[in-house]
Write a protein that holds these residues in place. Sequence first.
Motif, short mmCIF file in Angstrom:
data_model
loop_
_atom_site.label_atom_id
_atom_site.label_comp_id
_atom_site.label_asym_id
_atom_site.label_seq_id
_atom_site.Cartn_x
_atom_site.Cartn_y
_atom_site.Cartn_z
N GLY A 148 35.05 12.19 3.39
CA GLY A 148 36.36 12.29 2.20
C GLY A 148 37.95 12.48 2.95
N SER A 149 37.82 13.68 4.05
CA SER A 149 38.97 14.55 4.04
C SER A 149 39.72 12.94 5.11
N GLY A 150 39.17 12.57 5.69
CA GLY A 150 39.62 11.08 6.97
C GLY A 150 39.93 10.27 5.46
N GLY A 151 39.58 9.94 4.33
CA GLY A 151 39.69 8.87 3.95
C GLY A 151 41.44 9.90 3.22
N GLY A 152 41.69 11.16 3.39
CA GLY A 152 42.92 11.58 2.35
C GLY A 152 43.71 11.85 3.78
N LYS A 153 43.91 11.72 5.01
CA LYS A 153 44.58 11.99 6.20
C LYS A 153 45.04 10.76 6.20
N LEU A 186 58.92 6.92 5.54
CA LEU A 186 59.79 6.32 6.29
C LEU A 186 60.42 5.00 6.24
N ARG A 187 59.78 4.27 5.77
CA ARG A 187 60.52 2.92 5.79
C ARG A 187 61.65 2.86 4.73
N ALA A 188 61.04 3.32 3.12
CA ALA A 188 61.62 3.31 2.23
C ALA A 188 63.25 3.26 2.91
N GLN A 189 63.46 4.99 3.90
CA GLN A 189 64.73 5.63 3.96
C GLN A 189 65.49 4.53 5.37
N ALA A 190 65.18 4.30 6.00
CA ALA A 190 65.48 2.95 6.90
C ALA A 190 65.84 1.66 5.96
N ALA A 191 65.44 1.44 5.08
CA ALA A 191 65.87 0.33 4.28
C ALA A 191 67.54 0.84 3.73
N ARG A 192 66.99 2.39 2.36
CA ARG A 192 68.31 2.53 2.29
C ARG A 192 69.09 2.43 3.41
N ASP A 193 69.16 3.25 4.40
CA ASP A 193 70.32 2.81 5.45
C ASP A 193 70.67 1.73 5.69
N THR A 248 57.96 10.40 14.84
CA THR A 248 56.76 10.62 14.18
C THR A 248 56.18 9.81 12.93
N ALA A 249 56.96 8.44 13.50
CA ALA A 249 56.26 7.04 12.88
C ALA A 249 54.40 6.46 13.37
N PRO A 250 54.17 6.04 12.57
CA PRO A 250 53.16 4.76 13.54
C PRO A 250 53.40 3.72 14.80
N PRO A 251 52.69 3.89 15.63
CA PRO A 251 52.93 2.75 16.23
C PRO A 251 53.78 2.11 15.95
N GLU A 252 53.12 0.42 14.80
CA GLU A 252 53.71 -0.48 14.60
C GLU A 252 55.50 -0.08 13.77
N ASP A 258 48.60 9.51 6.00
CA ASP A 258 49.92 8.87 6.77
C ASP A 258 50.75 7.35 6.09
N ALA A 259 49.54 6.96 4.99
CA ALA A 259 50.36 5.57 4.98
C ALA A 259 51.35 6.36 3.90
#
Length: 201
Positions: free
Chosen positions: A48-53, A64-71, A173-177, A57-58
């Motif tokens: 359960g804790s793994g699902g929360g992590k 991060l994607r939303a901020q990049a889109a705003r920029d 701090t972003a995931p690899p992709e 992360d998502a």
Amino acid sequence: MITTDAPTEDHGKSHVHNVALTRRRTLLAGSVLGGAALLLTGCSDDSGSGGGKKDADAAAEARLRAQAARDSAALLARYDATLAAHPGLGERLRPLRAEVARHAAAFGGASPAPSSAAPSSPAAPSAQPRAGATGTPSAPASPAVPPDGKQARTDLAAAERRTADARAAALVTAPPELARLLASVAAAGAAHAYLLAEEDA
């Protein structure tokens, strides 16, 4: 009489011993099952804790994607404002503006209006709010543009450089992709800043 009574007493003692042994086995089995139940509960809690992590992360990646889109939307607004104020820069700025639009789409932003409309009418920057109607963040208000063309390019170069620096910092701090995408777009922004500054030479 004596020989018949002795075996009866031994049989009684043996029966009591067997009952006690059976009780001890029952208690032992119960403790083992109880321990197994605790282990199973622990495994369930871990999953359960793994699902929360994963959810956290998502959510962080979405921010991060939303901020990049705003920029990217802010850069597009600046390009459109500059093109509207200085139509003569269209040939130089439109290719860079088109690339910024592709970056916005890569981050999940709405498809912007074609940049060819910018020189023909000062209302071109108003195309940005229409893109925000699809559920993506609305573009910022049209920025002020210096009346001097060279200064306008200098300001645009500075905006590209600031955005590239912000993306380079975010990729840590972003995931690899997403980190790879941020790095690629940051490099493109740095190249844009260089090309815009070269025009002043």
